[in-house]
Design a protein around this motif. Structure first.
Motif, PDB file in Angstrom:
ATOM      1  N   VAL A  33       0.819  -1.214   0.000  1.00  0.00           N
ATOM      2  CA  VAL A  33       0.000   0.000   0.000  1.00  0.00           C
ATOM      3  C   VAL A  33       0.854   1.266   0.000  1.00  0.00           C
ATOM      4  O   VAL A  33       0.815   2.069  -0.919  1.00  0.00           O
ATOM      5  N   ALA A  34       1.629   1.505   1.060  1.00  0.00           N
ATOM      6  CA  ALA A  34       2.491   2.688   1.163  1.00  0.00           C
ATOM      7  C   ALA A  34       3.586   2.381   2.177  1.00  0.00           C
ATOM      8  O   ALA A  34       3.423   1.530   3.052  1.00  0.00           O
ATOM      9  N   VAL A  35       4.703   3.089   2.075  1.00  0.00           N
ATOM     10  CA  VAL A  35       5.844   2.769   2.938  1.00  0.00           C
ATOM     11  C   VAL A  35       5.527   3.035   4.406  1.00  0.00           C
ATOM     12  O   VAL A  35       6.018   2.318   5.288  1.00  0.00           O
ATOM     13  N   ASP A  36       4.723   4.073   4.700  1.00  0.00           N
ATOM     14  CA  ASP A  36       4.386   4.343   6.100  1.00  0.00           C
ATOM     15  C   ASP A  36       3.417   3.290   6.645  1.00  0.00           C
ATOM     16  O   ASP A  36       3.542   2.847   7.789  1.00  0.00           O
ATOM     17  N   TYR A  37       2.470   2.883   5.827  1.00  0.00           N
ATOM     18  CA  TYR A  37       1.556   1.812   6.240  1.00  0.00           C
ATOM     19  C   TYR A  37       2.339   0.531   6.516  1.00  0.00           C
ATOM     20  O   TYR A  37       2.096  -0.159   7.506  1.00  0.00           O
ATOM     21  N   GLU A  38       3.298   0.205   5.643  1.00  0.00           N
ATOM     22  CA  GLU A  38       4.082  -1.015   5.801  1.00  0.00           C
ATOM     23  C   GLU A  38       4.835  -1.030   7.127  1.00  0.00           C
ATOM     24  O   GLU A  38       4.873  -2.046   7.821  1.00  0.00           O
ATOM     25  N   PHE A  39       5.432   0.115   7.494  1.00  0.00           N
ATOM     26  CA  PHE A  39       6.196   0.163   8.742  1.00  0.00           C
ATOM     27  C   PHE A  39       5.287  -0.096   9.945  1.00  0.00           C
ATOM     28  O   PHE A  39       5.634  -0.891  10.844  1.00  0.00           O
ATOM     29  N   ILE A  40       4.118   0.540   9.962  1.00  0.00           N
ATOM     30  CA  ILE A  40       3.203   0.359  11.085  1.00  0.00           C
ATOM     31  C   ILE A  40       2.717  -1.091  11.163  1.00  0.00           C
ATOM     32  O   ILE A  40       2.666  -1.693  12.242  1.00  0.00           O
ATOM     33  N   VAL A  41       2.388  -1.669  10.007  1.00  0.00           N
ATOM     34  CA  VAL A  41       1.887  -3.040   9.991  1.00  0.00           C
ATOM     35  C   VAL A  41       2.962  -4.021  10.443  1.00  0.00           C
ATOM     36  O   VAL A  41       2.682  -4.988  11.177  1.00  0.00           O
ATOM     37  N   ARG A  42       4.195  -3.795  10.044  1.00  0.00           N
ATOM     38  CA  ARG A  42       5.265  -4.694  10.462  1.00  0.00           C
ATOM     39  C   ARG A  42       5.514  -4.601  11.958  1.00  0.00           C
ATOM     40  O   ARG A  42       5.857  -5.599  12.602  1.00  0.00           O
ATOM     41  N   CYS A  43       5.346  -3.428  12.527  1.00  0.00           N
ATOM     42  CA  CYS A  43       5.425  -3.316  13.994  1.00  0.00           C
ATOM     43  C   CYS A  43       4.311  -4.141  14.637  1.00  0.00           C
ATOM     44  O   CYS A  43       4.536  -4.861  15.619  1.00  0.00           O
ATOM     45  N   HIS A  44       3.113  -4.045  14.061  1.00  0.00           N
ATOM     46  CA  HIS A  44       1.978  -4.808  14.587  1.00  0.00           C
ATOM     47  C   HIS A  44       2.234  -6.310  14.468  1.00  0.00           C
ATOM     48  O   HIS A  44       1.983  -7.073  15.422  1.00  0.00           O
ATOM     49  N   GLU A  45       2.740  -6.731  13.327  1.00  0.00           N
ATOM     50  CA  GLU A  45       2.993  -8.152  13.101  1.00  0.00           C
ATOM     51  C   GLU A  45       4.112  -8.685  14.004  1.00  0.00           C
ATOM     52  O   GLU A  45       4.160  -9.882  14.288  1.00  0.00           O
ATOM     53  N   ALA A  46       4.992  -7.770  14.451  1.00  0.00           N
ATOM     54  CA  ALA A  46       6.071  -8.171  15.357  1.00  0.00           C
ATOM     55  C   ALA A  46       5.613  -8.236  16.808  1.00  0.00           C
ATOM     56  O   ALA A  46       6.414  -8.533  17.706  1.00  0.00           O
ATOM     57  N   GLY A  47       4.336  -7.955  17.040  1.00  0.00           N
ATOM     58  CA  GLY A  47       3.799  -8.051  18.397  1.00  0.00           C
ATOM     59  C   GLY A  47       3.891  -6.772  19.203  1.00  0.00           C
ATOM     60  O   GLY A  47       3.734  -6.806  20.431  1.00  0.00           O
ATOM     61  N   ALA A  48       4.136  -5.636  18.543  1.00  0.00           N
ATOM     62  CA  ALA A  48       4.248  -4.366  19.261  1.00  0.00           C
ATOM     63  C   ALA A  48       2.939  -4.014  19.951  1.00  0.00           C
ATOM     64  O   ALA A  48       1.849  -4.257  19.426  1.00  0.00           O
ATOM     65  N   ALA A  49       3.057  -3.438  21.148  1.00  0.00           N
ATOM     66  CA  ALA A  49       1.889  -2.924  21.864  1.00  0.00           C
ATOM     67  C   ALA A  49       1.640  -1.491  21.417  1.00  0.00           C
ATOM     68  O   ALA A  49       2.559  -0.661  21.436  1.00  0.00           O
ATOM     69  N   PHE A  50       0.398  -1.189  21.012  1.00  0.00           N
ATOM     70  CA  PHE A  50       0.025   0.136  20.529  1.00  0.00           C
ATOM     71  C   PHE A  50      -0.797   0.860  21.594  1.00  0.00           C
ATOM     72  O   PHE A  50      -1.578   0.242  22.320  1.00  0.00           O
ATOM     73  N   ALA A  51      -0.621   2.185  21.645  1.00  0.00           N
ATOM     74  CA  ALA A  51      -1.428   3.021  22.532  1.00  0.00           C
ATOM     75  C   ALA A  51      -1.668   4.351  21.845  1.00  0.00           C
ATOM     76  O   ALA A  51      -0.983   4.695  20.875  1.00  0.00           O
ATOM     77  N   MET A  52      -2.626   5.104  22.322  1.00  0.00           N
ATOM     78  CA  MET A  52      -2.922   6.418  21.738  1.00  0.00           C
ATOM     79  C   MET A  52      -2.897   7.473  22.835  1.00  0.00           C
ATOM     80  O   MET A  52      -3.263   7.208  23.985  1.00  0.00           O
ATOM     81  N   THR A  53      -2.466   8.672  22.459  1.00  0.00           N
ATOM     82  CA  THR A  53      -2.448   9.760  23.430  1.00  0.00           C
ATOM     83  C   THR A  53      -3.850  10.264  23.713  1.00  0.00           C
ATOM     84  O   THR A  53      -4.123  10.781  24.792  1.00  0.00           O
ATOM     85  N   GLY A  54      -4.734  10.158  22.706  1.00  0.00           N
ATOM     86  CA  GLY A  54      -6.082  10.693  22.853  1.00  0.00           C
ATOM     87  C   GLY A  54      -6.140  12.198  22.773  1.00  0.00           C
ATOM     88  O   GLY A  54      -7.201  12.788  23.020  1.00  0.00           O
ATOM     89  N   GLN A  55      -5.028  12.840  22.409  1.00  0.00           N
ATOM     90  CA  GLN A  55      -4.972  14.298  22.351  1.00  0.00           C
ATOM     91  C   GLN A  55      -4.608  14.757  20.941  1.00  0.00           C
ATOM     92  O   GLN A  55      -3.668  14.227  20.334  1.00  0.00           O
ATOM     93  N   LEU A  56      -5.328  15.757  20.428  1.00  0.00           N
ATOM     94  CA  LEU A  56      -4.997  16.353  19.141  1.00  0.00           C
ATOM     95  C   LEU A  56      -3.716  17.158  19.279  1.00  0.00           C
ATOM     96  O   LEU A  56      -3.645  18.099  20.065  1.00  0.00           O
ATOM     97  N   SER A  57      -2.687  16.770  18.519  1.00  0.00           N
ATOM     98  CA  SER A  57      -1.431  17.513  18.584  1.00  0.00           C
ATOM     99  C   SER A  57      -0.712  17.569  17.239  1.00  0.00           C
ATOM    100  O   SER A  57       0.395  18.089  17.157  1.00  0.00           O
ATOM    101  N   VAL A  58      -1.347  17.049  16.175  1.00  0.00           N
ATOM    102  CA  VAL A  58      -0.712  17.005  14.862  1.00  0.00           C
ATOM    103  C   VAL A  58      -1.634  17.637  13.828  1.00  0.00           C
ATOM    104  O   VAL A  58      -2.835  17.333  13.790  1.00  0.00           O
ATOM    105  N   PHE A  59      -1.065  18.494  12.999  1.00  0.00           N
ATOM    106  CA  PHE A  59      -1.811  19.159  11.936  1.00  0.00           C
ATOM    107  C   PHE A  59      -1.140  18.813  10.613  1.00  0.00           C
ATOM    108  O   PHE A  59       0.007  19.192  10.381  1.00  0.00           O
TER     109      PHE A  59
END
Length: 435
Positions: free
Chosen positions: A177-203
């Motif tokens: 799909v895209a290089v950024d998508y691939e990196f995130i998916v590979r982290c997920h496939e490696a068993g990485a734990a994901f979390a979210m800040t829940g705060q808007l901080s990126v534009f």
């Protein structure tokens, strides 16, 4: 030999020949309330004054590296940054995006509270100016990440260790799909734990949604956003959250999801993406046609960001395409403007009576005088004369035709039907002939 202690964060900014945007992005990093970071700016074989912009800040936390060859996307610069990074956590910022002052602080607190390997900040993505479009990423339903929930690199943070575990970023020939998508998916496939800040901080001002962004190099949106953050960041966050709520109520809030079954390679869309945003020139001028006789271009489903809706058929089976939801819609035509030409657009319909009379045409960024008249079979013919000496020097091939409407409208609001799309003018064929 005394080495400086490793910082909490290594911030990686991949950049390519857009120094005015880079200056604003770096300023939003240096104005973070969290100060313990190094800022690695990696040029993708830049040939402009980006290095001078980096050095102008006079901050020892900034490091500049310019790659010897162009990788064509962020994967190469990001890997260079990872090889240099000393921080426990890695953060990325697109060179045309901005952070709110509390971005790194919120991420650090999330890492410490959750022990996550990957953290997503809430990101507000802006559609093309005048479109009213917005998108929001960085929320996971039930706090559980799946690869469907894409979020852009500017809101991505991760431990340095997980990047080593997955082997860094891969290029578009290997990525799905895209290089950024691939990196995130590979982290997920490696068993990485994901979390979210829940705060808007990126534009995010996505260049892939802005035709020729890298050629126009307009940073008006970023400049206004950074000024508002500096004046009162909390007030700005509240205003922008309100714009997202309004977009949701007006069918302008985009849903960004990745199909779980996709197997498309990133390279499939990379060239189209680069050509649309103008970071790399697409096509060969030698392929452009000399107009010795009338040439009619039918309606096509070319890459168009949010400038056009999909092709439709009228009652006679003829193809047309509504402009919108953006107020500016363009079509690239492979012709040489080396002689006076007549341009004619078939306007099948206008969403509101009188809209065509208030609309304008431009060719290669230069406004042209256009007239319209009723067509025999219904609709209108919109015509304009084009002279070579009226066009910007060096931009005569191919021809970029842009139509601008004062506003788009939803048929449901005009009591036409239940269609909730934002529409402007319905265009069929375009014809060019010598005069």
């Amino acid at each position: 030999m005394n080495l400086a202690p490793a910082p909490t964060f290594s911030v990686i900014v991949a950049t390519y020949n857009w120094s005015a945007a880079l200056r604003l992005a770096l300023a939003s990093v240096l104005e973070q309330t969290e100060h313990d970071f190094e800022l690695l700016v990696i040029g993708d074989h830049c040939s402009d004054d980006s290095e001078a912009v980096v050095r102008s800040f006079g901050d020892s936390r900034l490091v500049w590296v310019n790659l010897e060859r162009n990788c064509g996307s962020q994967w190469g610069p990001n890997n260079t940054g990872l090889s240099m990074a000393r921080g426990r956590y890695i953060a990325y910022l697109g060179h045309d995006d901005l952070w709110a002052p509390g971005h790194l602080r919120a991420a650090r607190e999330t890492f410490e509270r959750t022990g996550a390997d990957v953290v997503a900040a809430v990101c507000l993505l802006y559609g093309p100016p005048s479109s009213g479009l917005r998108a929001v990423t960085g929320f996971f339903p039930n706090d559980r990440f799946t690869p469907r929930h894409f979020f852009p690199p500017s809101s991505l943070l991760h431990t340095r260790q997980i990047a080593r575990d997955v082997g860094g970023w891969v290029g578009p020939d290997e990525a799905r799909v895209a290089v950024d998508y691939e990196f995130i998916v590979r982290c997920h496939e490696a068993g990485a734990a994901f979390a979210m800040t829940g705060q808007l901080s990126v534009f995010k001002f996505n260049a892939a949604w802005r035709r020729n962004a890298y050629r126009r190099r307009d940073v008006g949106e970023q400049s206004a956003c950074l000024s508002a953050l500096r004046e009162d960041s909390q007030a700005h966050l509240q205003r922008e959250l309100t714009t997202a709520l309004r977009a949701a109520s007006e069918d302008r809030l985009l849903r960004i999801e990745t199909p779980m079954s996709t197997s498309d390679k990133a390279s499939a869309g990379a060239v189209l993406n680069q050509t649309f945003k103008g970071s790399h020139h697409g096509g060969d001028p030698s392929d452009c046609l000399h107009v010795n006789q009338p040439i009619r271009f039918p309606c096509e489903n070319e890459s168009a960001g949010f400038e056009w809706h999909s092709i439709e058929q009228d009652g006679n089976g003829s193809a047309f395409r509504w402009s919108g939801p953006a107020c500016r819609s363009a079509r690239l035509l492979p012709v040489h403007v080396d002689r006076p030409l007549m341009l004619t657009l078939q306007v099948v319909n206008e969403i509101q009576a009188g809209l065509l009379a208030e609309s304008h045409l431009s060719v290669n960024g230069r406004a042209v005088e256009a007239r319209h008249r009723p067509a025999a079979g219904g609709g209108f013919l919109w015509t304009a004369h084009i002279a070579p000496d009226e066009l910007p020097s060096g931009e005569r091939a191919p021809l970029l035709l842009t139509l601008s409407v004062p506003a788009t409208h939803r048929p449901i609001d005009l009591d036409i039907n239940s269609d909730r799309r934002w529409l402007g003018l319905a265009i069929g064929w375009i014809e060019i002939e010598p005069t």
